[in-house]
Design an enzyme around this catalytic site. Structure first.
Site, PDB file in Angstrom:
ATOM      1  N   GLU A  39       0.908  -1.210   0.098  1.00 12.14           N
ATOM      2  CA  GLU A  39      -0.029   0.068   0.055  1.00 12.14           C
ATOM      3  C   GLU A  39       0.892   1.071   0.028  1.00 12.14           C
ATOM      4  O   GLU A  39       1.374   1.704   1.007  1.00 12.14           O
ATOM      5  CB  GLU A  39      -0.977   0.016   1.092  1.00 12.14           C
ATOM      6  CG  GLU A  39      -1.798   1.148   1.422  1.00 12.14           C
ATOM      7  CD  GLU A  39      -2.446   1.324   2.565  1.00 12.14           C
ATOM      8  OE1 GLU A  39      -2.903  -0.073   3.192  1.00 12.14           O
ATOM      9  OE2 GLU A  39      -2.574   2.491   3.360  1.00 12.14           O
ATOM     10  N   ARG A  71       1.318   9.967   1.355  1.00 14.52           N
ATOM     11  CA  ARG A  71       2.265  10.733   2.389  1.00 14.52           C
ATOM     12  C   ARG A  71       3.186  11.074   1.721  1.00 14.52           C
ATOM     13  O   ARG A  71       4.044  12.035   1.998  1.00 14.52           O
ATOM     14  CB  ARG A  71       2.432   9.966   3.485  1.00 14.52           C
ATOM     15  CG  ARG A  71       1.288   9.792   4.512  1.00 14.52           C
ATOM     16  CD  ARG A  71       1.551   8.939   5.797  1.00 14.52           C
ATOM     17  NE  ARG A  71       0.540   7.917   5.809  1.00 14.52           N
ATOM     18  CZ  ARG A  71       0.567   7.052   6.692  1.00 14.52           C
ATOM     19  NH1 ARG A  71       1.377   6.808   7.526  1.00 14.52           N
ATOM     20  NH2 ARG A  71      -0.336   6.093   6.637  1.00 14.52           N
ATOM     21  N   THR A 102      -3.611   6.278   2.040  1.00 16.33           N
ATOM     22  CA  THR A 102      -3.605   7.662   2.389  1.00 16.33           C
ATOM     23  C   THR A 102      -4.290   8.496   1.253  1.00 16.33           C
ATOM     24  O   THR A 102      -3.588   9.515   1.049  1.00 16.33           O
ATOM     25  CB  THR A 102      -2.438   8.252   2.990  1.00 16.33           C
ATOM     26  OG1 THR A 102      -1.528   7.316   3.750  1.00 16.33           O
ATOM     27  CG2 THR A 102      -2.520   9.411   3.910  1.00 16.33           C
ATOM     28  N   LYS A 122     -11.203  -0.465   6.249  1.00 10.51           N
ATOM     29  CA  LYS A 122      -9.833  -0.404   7.281  1.00 10.51           C
ATOM     30  C   LYS A 122     -10.383   0.063   8.458  1.00 10.51           C
ATOM     31  O   LYS A 122     -11.270   0.725   8.419  1.00 10.51           O
ATOM     32  CB  LYS A 122      -9.011   0.567   6.480  1.00 10.51           C
ATOM     33  CG  LYS A 122      -8.088   1.177   7.367  1.00 10.51           C
ATOM     34  CD  LYS A 122      -6.832   1.602   6.410  1.00 10.51           C
ATOM     35  CE  LYS A 122      -5.939   2.812   7.155  1.00 10.51           C
ATOM     36  NZ  LYS A 122      -4.679   2.856   6.523  1.00 10.51           N
TER      37      LYS A 122
HETATM   38  C1  3PG Z   1      -1.645   3.333   8.185  1.00 17.93           C
HETATM   39  O1  3PG Z   1      -1.557   4.389   7.258  1.00 17.93           O
HETATM   40  O2  3PG Z   1      -2.349   2.605   7.951  1.00 17.93           O
HETATM   41  C2  3PG Z   1      -1.039   3.585   9.434  1.00 17.93           C
HETATM   42  O3  3PG Z   1      -0.562   4.722   9.762  1.00 17.93           O
HETATM   43  C3  3PG Z   1      -0.244   2.362   9.507  1.00 17.93           C
HETATM   44  O4  3PG Z   1       0.017   2.334  11.158  1.00 17.93           O
HETATM   45  P1  3PG Z   1       1.265   1.740  11.674  1.00 17.93           P
HETATM   46  O5  3PG Z   1       2.484   2.798  11.277  1.00 17.93           O
HETATM   47  O6  3PG Z   1       1.111   1.915  13.214  1.00 17.93           O
HETATM   48  O7  3PG Z   1       1.546   0.482  11.243  1.00 17.93           O
END
Ligand code: 3PG
Length: 321
Positions: free
Chosen positions: A42, A46, A70, A130
């Site tokens: 994924e 970001r 994101t 999710k």
């Molecule tokens: C995401 O974008 O799904 C989460 O920020 C991932 O979370 P983690 O860094 O705690 O695994």
């Protein structure tokens, strides 16, 4: 079911890629994930140039199921799909983005954390969401509670997942996949590719959760089976085990087949907390099973199945724990 969703659910683990600095890193990361048995990415918006990495993975790593994370705007969704993203994930539920993806026929997994958001997702015709941020929102217990009224909804938790807590998520059959950055962490910037592969492999081991259940001895008939089982029971001071139509156990560790036992030398049984999940994963990795040996529980879930191949003269089967 959509083939991409099927693959995401079969792999069961969704690495979330939050930071990449070069195409070389992207390629090494993709290879490391795949080598660890987790061919999924994924790639999140970001990063300013997420679509560049999505395009690269789609062009160069055909075994990997690659999508965008994101995704906060239609513009990002469009860029992701132009780059070949196979799915779209978002931290929240934006109906516009959901509808856009649906119009493009691309699986979309938006984030939810409340019953109202789940109902909104259902109204949009979604079957998978999710659950974000998972640990901070109450973890697996929150998902169990929140999912109870919504029997058709599957969840991909992300946020705070790691090797210490994923077993609890995988043990719940409404979890379609566990997502997160934990299998990448600081190893990406240090370019420790084999560490990422190891973390993926450990994640898969936890998901499969295989433990030795019993070994199986083939006897020619019921009388011979009874005498082998009682010999072992006496020798090892075991409790007499289950005596069924096809086999008799000595304790729980040895099953003596009364007839037609599989395997040249016998069989080995491994238990797993979620057999359906384990079989889905292994099939996605190209493993074959003997479908004629599958047995199902009244709710339709798989109880037992043998692998197609023998190992060292032993048939091997998996059994639901
Ligand atoms: C995401 O974008 O799904 C989460 O920020 C991932 O979370 P983690 O860094 O705690 O695994």
């Amino acid at each position: 079911m959509n083939a991409v969703l099927e693959k995401i659910i079969a792999i069961g683990i969704m690495p979330v890629i939050a930071k990449l600095e070069s195409e070389e890193d992207c390629s090494n990361l993709a290879a490391a994930l795949e080598a660890g048995g987790v061919p999924a990415m994924e790639i999140t918006f970001r990063m300013a140039n997420a679509e560049r990495y999505i395009r690269q993975v789609r062009e160069q790593h055909s075994n990997i199921v690659a999508g965008a994370g994101t995704v906060l705007t239609i513009d990002q969704a469009r860029k992701a799909l132009d780059a070949g993203a196979q799915f779209i994930v978002a931290p929240g539920l934006n109906p516009e983005i959901v509808r856009f993806c649906q119009e493009q026929n691309v699986p979309v997994i938006p984030g939810v954390a409340t019953p109202s958001e789940i109902e909104q997702a259902m109204n949009l015709g979604l079957q998978y969401v999710k659950f974000f941020p998972a640990e901070q929102s109450g973890g697996i217990n929150a998902i169990k509670a929140i999912s109870a009224p919504y029997k058709a909804m599957g969840f991909m938790p992300t946020g705070g997942l790691n090797l210490n807590n994923i077993a609890d998520y995988f043990a719940f059959n409404r979890i379609i996949a566990c997502g997160g950055t934990y299998m990448i962490g600081k190893h990406l910037e240090r370019r420790e590719w084999s560490a990422i592969t190891d973390l993926c492999r450990k994640s898969v081991q936890i998901m499969l959760g295989f433990q030795l259940a019993h070994v199986g001895i083939n006897a020619p008939d019921a009388g011979a089976a009874a005498s082998i089982a009682s010999g072992l029971t006496q020798l090892l001071m075991l409790d007499p085990g289950k005596d069924g139509a096809n086999s008799v156990f000595a304790g729980t560790a040895v099953e003596v087949m009364k007839h037609d036992g599989l395997g040249t030398n016998g069989h080995i049984g491994f238990r797993t907390p979620c057999l359906d999940r384990a079989v889905r994963y292994l099939k996605a990795m190209g493993v074959s099973f003997r479908e004629d040996t599958a047995k199902y529980a009244p709710d339709g879930s798989l109880k037992i199945i043998y692998f197609a191949q023998e190992i060292g003269g032993f048939a091997v089967h998996l059994v639901q724990a």
